[in-house]
Design a protein around this motif. Structure first.
Motif, mmCIF file in Angstrom:
data_model
loop_
_atom_site.group_PDB
_atom_site.id
_atom_site.type_symbol
_atom_site.label_atom_id
_atom_site.label_comp_id
_atom_site.label_asym_id
_atom_site.label_seq_id
_atom_site.Cartn_x
_atom_site.Cartn_y
_atom_site.Cartn_z
ATOM 1 N N UNK A 81 0.803 -1.221 0.000
ATOM 2 C CA UNK A 81 0.000 0.000 0.000
ATOM 3 C C UNK A 81 0.841 1.279 0.000
ATOM 4 N N UNK A 82 2.121 1.185 0.382
ATOM 5 C CA UNK A 82 2.960 2.358 0.600
ATOM 6 C C UNK A 82 4.051 2.481 -0.466
ATOM 7 N N UNK A 83 4.584 3.693 -0.675
ATOM 8 C CA UNK A 83 5.749 3.851 -1.568
ATOM 9 C C UNK A 83 6.947 3.103 -0.986
ATOM 10 N N UNK A 84 7.536 2.235 -1.754
ATOM 11 C CA UNK A 84 8.575 1.352 -1.212
ATOM 12 C C UNK A 84 9.842 2.101 -0.857
ATOM 13 N N UNK A 85 10.163 3.159 -1.588
ATOM 14 C CA UNK A 85 11.343 3.945 -1.258
ATOM 15 C C UNK A 85 11.202 4.565 0.126
ATOM 16 N N UNK A 86 10.030 5.108 0.438
ATOM 17 C CA UNK A 86 9.805 5.731 1.743
ATOM 18 C C UNK A 86 9.919 4.711 2.863
ATOM 19 N N UNK A 87 9.446 3.510 2.619
ATOM 20 C CA UNK A 87 9.558 2.451 3.618
ATOM 21 C C UNK A 87 11.024 2.144 3.898
ATOM 22 N N UNK A 88 11.832 2.065 2.855
ATOM 23 C CA UNK A 88 13.252 1.735 3.009
ATOM 24 C C UNK A 88 13.996 2.816 3.805
ATOM 25 N N UNK A 89 13.760 4.080 3.489
ATOM 26 C CA UNK A 89 14.457 5.168 4.183
ATOM 27 C C UNK A 89 14.048 5.227 5.646
ATOM 28 N N UNK A 90 12.763 5.117 5.915
ATOM 29 C CA UNK A 90 12.278 5.172 7.295
ATOM 30 C C UNK A 90 12.843 4.023 8.123
ATOM 31 N N UNK A 91 12.888 2.842 7.544
ATOM 32 C CA UNK A 91 13.412 1.679 8.264
ATOM 33 C C UNK A 91 14.882 1.861 8.615
ATOM 34 N N UNK A 92 15.664 2.408 7.698
ATOM 35 C CA UNK A 92 17.089 2.622 7.971
ATOM 36 C C UNK A 92 17.305 3.616 9.106
ATOM 37 N N UNK A 93 16.604 4.733 9.077
ATOM 38 C CA UNK A 93 16.809 5.752 10.101
ATOM 39 C C UNK A 93 16.324 5.288 11.471
ATOM 40 N N UNK A 94 15.231 4.561 11.497
ATOM 41 C CA UNK A 94 14.742 4.041 12.773
ATOM 42 C C UNK A 94 15.722 3.040 13.373
ATOM 43 N N UNK A 95 16.280 2.173 12.533
ATOM 44 C CA UNK A 95 17.241 1.193 13.042
ATOM 45 C C UNK A 95 18.528 1.862 13.517
ATOM 46 N N UNK A 202 15.079 9.887 -9.309
ATOM 47 C CA UNK A 202 15.528 8.993 -10.365
ATOM 48 C C UNK A 202 14.692 7.731 -10.488
ATOM 49 N N UNK A 203 14.176 7.211 -9.358
ATOM 50 C CA UNK A 203 13.468 5.938 -9.409
ATOM 51 C C UNK A 203 12.179 6.074 -10.192
ATOM 52 N N UNK A 204 11.772 5.034 -10.917
ATOM 53 C CA UNK A 204 10.514 5.083 -11.638
ATOM 54 C C UNK A 204 9.365 5.355 -10.678
ATOM 55 N N UNK A 205 8.445 6.221 -11.114
ATOM 56 C CA UNK A 205 7.316 6.537 -10.244
ATOM 57 C C UNK A 205 6.419 5.329 -10.087
ATOM 58 N N UNK A 206 5.849 5.226 -8.921
ATOM 59 C CA UNK A 206 4.993 4.071 -8.633
ATOM 60 C C UNK A 206 3.877 4.492 -7.709
ATOM 61 N N UNK A 207 2.655 4.212 -8.104
ATOM 62 C CA UNK A 207 1.534 4.400 -7.215
ATOM 63 C C UNK A 207 1.151 3.034 -6.648
ATOM 64 N N UNK A 208 0.906 2.979 -5.337
ATOM 65 C CA UNK A 208 0.516 1.695 -4.771
ATOM 66 C C UNK A 208 -0.708 1.156 -5.497
ATOM 67 N N UNK A 209 -0.703 -0.098 -5.926
ATOM 68 C CA UNK A 209 -1.815 -0.650 -6.680
ATOM 69 C C UNK A 209 -3.084 -0.704 -5.846
ATOM 70 N N UNK A 210 -4.196 -0.531 -6.511
ATOM 71 C CA UNK A 210 -5.470 -0.659 -5.825
ATOM 72 C C UNK A 210 -5.774 -2.138 -5.605
ATOM 73 N N UNK A 211 -6.055 -2.464 -4.371
ATOM 74 C CA UNK A 211 -6.362 -3.851 -4.056
ATOM 75 C C UNK A 211 -7.729 -3.912 -3.418
ATOM 76 N N UNK A 353 2.684 -7.978 -9.774
ATOM 77 C CA UNK A 353 3.171 -6.782 -9.087
ATOM 78 C C UNK A 353 2.402 -6.495 -7.803
ATOM 79 N N UNK A 354 1.088 -6.576 -7.881
ATOM 80 C CA UNK A 354 0.254 -6.204 -6.735
ATOM 81 C C UNK A 354 0.417 -7.139 -5.550
ATOM 82 N N UNK A 355 1.030 -8.306 -5.759
ATOM 83 C CA UNK A 355 1.200 -9.281 -4.688
ATOM 84 C C UNK A 355 2.640 -9.389 -4.214
#
Length: 420
Positions: A81-95, A202-211, A353-355
């Protein structure tokens, strides 16, 4: 689906990988060094500075992966459901913040085994999201047709970092103490997060898929995709059993080296680094091996070949037997390196992709959950039977972990069809 494109290097030379993937690769490179330093430094700190018992060391290992059991499956829904880049950055800083609290508490005289338990548990939560997001992000950056090549590059680099990280970690722990090594771990998380943040432009834009459906329904769809697929189900069973049996040995190696054999942290790091060499060889040879004998055979034949050598790990001792055991450790790691490249590529290639987030989360739940169980079992065996018994049980059980793949349609699979 965004496909891989050719970019131009600094001197006009064509690069085979898009810039976004190269940033992801650089972040993984740095993150990998810190991870392996911390993976060695934390149990060494517990054994050497906090006088942890085998049960406490086993619990520490279990808590480092327990997050995959606690939130592993829901994390897949959130990542989808979330932008994967944002998840990666947040996880690194929290750790980074969590890991940094350990040396701060040590220098202030506050550190306890309880705080160490809490830190490794919460750091594991960040690792859940980082791992699921990274494996789900990769097909978007390079295209499905290049997954084996991209995974081979990522995992061979990861294996190199395992060699360098554990070897460096052993030297730093022995020369500068475990808290200093853990500081380096925190710094690498910060640097990795900063690099990943640069992918924004730089990363390709991605909208979380509708599920469709509610949270529980979406979660169940991901689980059924893995358990109902004739290719993914045996792969999950085999790799989970590999993780469990390897963990029986890995968890108690600090106890064996530091307490029973009286060897230093540098020797422990060197021994574990031999496993990194094996994983590197496995990652490098995975692609040509799969092309020569087929992807299915590349998943089970290395396990059959490595089984007898794996028993050498149980002979670990000071002197020449240390390096005899290292040969067995190298063989087991080579088998794991091959399986990781082929198995992860197969998983990504046959999943829509959606899975992707939920599929990867289901696998991580099973595989890392197996690590948690293995750490608990290792600690109990080490405490109430003997440390050597845990090594023997791990070696014997590991010798048959290739059987689920052999008894499935994967046995003779030449090349899986991917979703383009």
């Amino acid at each position: 689906m965004t496909t891989a494109s050719t970019t131009t290097g600094p001197k006009g030379q064509a690069s085979p990988w898009p810039h976004s993937f190269r940033l992801l690769y650089a972040a993984a490179l740095i993150d990998g060094v810190g991870f392996h330093i911390g993976q060695l430094a934390v149990p060494v700190l517990a054994v050497s500075l906090l006088s942890a018992s085998p049960v406490e060391v086993g619990l520490l290992g279990a808590l480092s992966t327990a997050a995959f059991l606690l939130i592993g499956l829901p994390a897949g829904v959130w990542v989808d459901r979330l932008p994967r880049r944002a998840v990666l950055v947040t996880a690194d800083l929290a750790r980074a913040a969590l890991v940094a609290s350990v040396p701060v508490a040590w220098w202030a005289g506050w550190l306890t085994i309880g705080q160490l338990y809490l830190v490794v548990l919460l750091t594991g939560v960040g690792t859940v999201f980082a791992d699921v997001a990274a494996q789900s992000y990769l097909p978007e950056l390079v295209g499905r047709g290049r997954l084996v090549a991209a995974n081979a590059l990522m995992m061979s680099t990861g294996a190199t970092m395992q060699i360098a990280g554990r070897g460096l970690g052993g030297i730093v722990v022995q020369a500068l103490t475990a808290p200093v090594a853990i500081v380096l771990d925190a710094v690498t998380f910060v640097v990795s997060g900063m690099i990943l943040a640069r992918t924004r432009a730089e990363a390709p834009s991605r909208r979380p898929p509708r599920v469709s459906g509610g949270f529980a329904q979406q979660l169940g769809t991901g689980v059924r995709h893995v358990t109902g697929n004739p290719l993914l189900r045996p792969l999950a069973l085999s790799t989970a059993s590999i993780n469990l049996t390897m963990q029986l040995s890995t968890t108690l190696l600090p106890v064996v080296f530091l307490r029973e054999l009286g060897l230093g942290a540098a020797t422990l790091g060197l021994f574990l680094g031999v496993g990194g060499i094996g994983a590197l060889l496995g990652a490098v040879t995975a692609r040509p091996l799969a092309e020569r004998i087929g992807h299915g055979r590349a998943l089970w034949l290395p396990g059959l070949l490595a089984a007898p050598l794996g028993g050498l790990v149980t002979l670990v001792d000071s002197g020449p037997m240390l390096w005899v055991a290292a040969v067995g450790w190298l063989a087991l790691a080579w088998r794991t390196g091959v399986g990781n490249v082929i198995g992860v590529s197969l998983r990504q290639g046959v999943t829509p992709d959606a899975l992707l987030g939920r599929m990867n989360a289901t696998f991580r739940f099973l595989l890392t959950g197996a690590l948690t169980i293995g750490a608990v079992v290792a600690g109990m065996l080490g405490q109430f039977v003997s440390v050597h018994t845990a090594l023997v049980v791990g070696a014997v059980a590991n010798a048959v972990t290739w059987v689920p793949v052999f008894c499935s349609p994967l046995r003779t699979l030449d090349r899986p069809r991917t979703l383009d």
